[in-house]
Design a protein around this motif. Sequence first.
Motif, PDB file in Angstrom:
ATOM      1  N   ILE A  75       0.901  -1.326   0.043  1.00 43.55           N
ATOM      2  CA  ILE A  75       0.110   0.206   0.048  1.00 43.55           C
ATOM      3  C   ILE A  75       0.887   1.241   0.066  1.00 43.55           C
ATOM      4  CG2 ILE A  75      -1.697   1.398   1.378  1.00 43.55           C
ATOM      5  CD1 ILE A  75      -2.582  -1.501   2.736  1.00 43.55           C
ATOM      6  N   ALA A  76       0.858   1.888  -1.170  1.00 44.25           N
ATOM      7  CA  ALA A  76       2.023   2.932  -1.267  1.00 44.25           C
ATOM      8  C   ALA A  76       1.343   4.354  -0.816  1.00 44.25           C
ATOM      9  CB  ALA A  76       2.420   3.300  -2.652  1.00 44.25           C
ATOM     10  N   ASP A  77      -0.036   4.510  -1.065  1.00 44.54           N
ATOM     11  CA  ASP A  77      -0.838   5.801  -0.776  1.00 44.54           C
ATOM     12  C   ASP A  77      -2.035   5.456   0.098  1.00 44.54           C
ATOM     13  OD1 ASP A  77      -2.090   8.308  -0.501  1.00 44.54           O
ATOM     14  OD2 ASP A  77      -1.752   8.982  -2.470  1.00 44.54           O
ATOM     15  N   ILE A  78      -2.033   5.586   1.545  1.00 47.03           N
ATOM     16  CA  ILE A  78      -3.038   5.238   2.276  1.00 47.03           C
ATOM     17  C   ILE A  78      -4.330   5.857   1.987  1.00 47.03           C
ATOM     18  CG2 ILE A  78      -1.667   3.903   3.872  1.00 47.03           C
ATOM     19  CD1 ILE A  78      -1.943   6.343   5.838  1.00 47.03           C
ATOM     20  N   LYS A  79      -4.038   7.126   1.554  1.00 44.60           N
ATOM     21  CA  LYS A  79      -5.462   7.909   1.426  1.00 44.60           C
ATOM     22  C   LYS A  79      -6.063   7.741   0.129  1.00 44.60           C
ATOM     23  CE  LYS A  79      -4.332  12.636   3.711  1.00 44.60           C
ATOM     24  NZ  LYS A  79      -3.746  13.772   3.310  1.00 44.60           N
ATOM     25  N   GLN A  80      -5.367   7.524  -0.955  1.00 43.86           N
ATOM     26  CA  GLN A  80      -6.126   6.833  -1.912  1.00 43.86           C
ATOM     27  C   GLN A  80      -6.363   5.571  -2.119  1.00 43.86           C
ATOM     28  OE1 GLN A  80      -5.890   8.470  -5.049  1.00 43.86           O
ATOM     29  NE2 GLN A  80      -7.037   7.024  -6.086  1.00 43.86           N
ATOM     30  N   PHE A  81      -5.868   4.688  -1.123  1.00 42.49           N
ATOM     31  CA  PHE A  81      -6.239   3.394  -0.731  1.00 42.49           C
ATOM     32  C   PHE A  81      -7.598   3.464  -0.044  1.00 42.49           C
ATOM     33  CE2 PHE A  81      -6.708  -0.574   1.784  1.00 42.49           C
ATOM     34  CZ  PHE A  81      -6.016  -1.429   0.829  1.00 42.49           C
ATOM     35  N   ARG A  82      -7.830   4.323   0.834  1.00 39.95           N
ATOM     36  CA  ARG A  82      -8.962   4.449   1.649  1.00 39.95           C
ATOM     37  C   ARG A  82     -10.012   5.016   0.657  1.00 39.95           C
ATOM     38  NH1 ARG A  82     -11.643   2.884   6.325  1.00 39.95           N
ATOM     39  NH2 ARG A  82     -13.433   4.247   6.634  1.00 39.95           N
ATOM     40  N   GLN A  83      -9.917   5.764  -0.191  1.00 43.32           N
ATOM     41  CA  GLN A  83     -10.800   6.546  -0.957  1.00 43.32           C
ATOM     42  C   GLN A  83     -11.272   5.414  -2.170  1.00 43.32           C
ATOM     43  OE1 GLN A  83      -8.801   9.770  -2.421  1.00 43.32           O
ATOM     44  NE2 GLN A  83      -9.089  11.263  -0.598  1.00 43.32           N
ATOM     45  N   ALA A  84     -10.453   4.409  -2.520  1.00 43.85           N
ATOM     46  CA  ALA A  84     -10.569   3.690  -3.521  1.00 43.85           C
ATOM     47  C   ALA A  84     -11.283   2.239  -3.043  1.00 43.85           C
ATOM     48  CB  ALA A  84      -9.390   3.191  -4.244  1.00 43.85           C
ATOM     49  N   THR A  85     -11.104   1.852  -1.799  1.00 43.73           N
ATOM     50  CA  THR A  85     -11.674   0.721  -1.329  1.00 43.73           C
ATOM     51  C   THR A  85     -12.676   0.907  -0.127  1.00 43.73           C
ATOM     52  OG1 THR A  85      -9.868   0.593   0.394  1.00 43.73           O
ATOM     53  CG2 THR A  85      -9.425  -0.557  -1.657  1.00 43.73           C
ATOM     54  N   GLY A  86     -12.833   2.049   0.363  1.00 42.88           N
ATOM     55  CA  GLY A  86     -13.746   2.319   1.555  1.00 42.88           C
ATOM     56  C   GLY A  86     -13.502   1.385   2.583  1.00 42.88           C
ATOM     57  N   VAL A  87     -14.687   0.845   3.210  1.00 43.23           N
ATOM     58  CA  VAL A  87     -14.754   0.076   4.343  1.00 43.23           C
ATOM     59  C   VAL A  87     -14.413  -1.301   4.160  1.00 43.23           C
ATOM     60  CG1 VAL A  87     -16.248   1.629   5.548  1.00 43.23           C
ATOM     61  CG2 VAL A  87     -16.907  -0.392   4.234  1.00 43.23           C
ATOM     62  N   GLY A  88     -14.250  -1.649   2.882  1.00 45.71           N
ATOM     63  CA  GLY A  88     -13.658  -2.745   2.306  1.00 45.71           C
ATOM     64  C   GLY A  88     -12.138  -3.123   2.860  1.00 45.71           C
ATOM     65  N   GLY A  89     -11.247  -2.262   2.511  1.00 43.86           N
ATOM     66  CA  GLY A  89      -9.930  -2.202   2.958  1.00 43.86           C
ATOM     67  C   GLY A  89      -9.458  -3.427   1.894  1.00 43.86           C
ATOM     68  N   GLU A  90      -8.418  -4.090   2.631  1.00 43.15           N
ATOM     69  CA  GLU A  90      -7.464  -5.043   2.070  1.00 43.15           C
ATOM     70  C   GLU A  90      -8.648  -6.216   1.257  1.00 43.15           C
ATOM     71  OE1 GLU A  90      -4.526  -6.906   4.504  1.00 43.15           O
ATOM     72  OE2 GLU A  90      -4.027  -5.040   5.309  1.00 43.15           O
TER      73      GLU A  90
END
Length: 293
Positions: free
Chosen positions: A93-108
């Motif tokens: 996970i390189a960008d946790i903000k982008q990761f949060r916005q793209a996956t939402g509560v689904g996470g990993e």
Amino acid sequence: MRSINYLIPVVVIIIAGLLSSIFIVDEREKALVLRFGQIKQEVTDPGLAFKLPLLDEVVRYEDRILTLETDLIQVTPDDQRRLDVDAFVLYRIADIKQFRQATGVGGEAEATSQLKGIMNSQIRAVLGERGVTSNTILSPERAALMQRIRAQADSRASALGLSIVDVRLRQTNLPTQNFDATLQRMIAERDREATDERARGREAAQRVTAQADRTYEEILSEARRDARIIEGEADAARNGIFAQAYGQDAEFFEFYRSLTAYEKALQGKNSTMVMSPDSEFFNYLKSDTGANN
């Protein structure tokens, strides 16, 4: 005394509030501070961090390299030999903000599902390109193909806040239903190559044999010519010797020639000859007394 009784709960509440506002980020993770679902703070360095008690929520994400095994999929290279392929992927996970916005509560879990789709599509795209055959996939060029898959997948995964570290193709097997047909085609190709090699070998052998025969005939003709020359020279020398001997003593020479003729005529087991007594062949076998009588 009453003031002390009131003061103690206040101090406890304050201490509890201070403690609840402090959280620790491990060196193996990153964290986001959310307030009512909105990102308020990004914590990427390990150590102590602060948040508002009761209002803020801390969501932690792995900062270590993660692994993913793709599903077994079927690809069709340029030579139309279908292969069953799967891959092993290293990512982080390189960008946790982008990761949060793209996956939402689904996470990993959500990221894994989307990343599998990205990897499958890129594997099919690269291995199905023009000029990429099953032999290419199974050759040392396989490493270059994996790098291309990694680069293209990384470009798409960046939208999820992910970075693809490495991609390794694992299985590259023929589907069971195509194995026998492919095996027979490979056998036919090897038989054709063997037939071509044998034909070229026979052609080369014929050229070598023809060259050897020609060389043999040339050597033999030269040997025969030299033999005739030597034989002629020997006959000439012999005739010269005979002529010289005849000139020195003609009678002895005639006697020698007659003895040589007798030797040749009486060779073998059969020594019987039927000839006229007056034949010149027996001139040297007749005694002078018998002749006088």
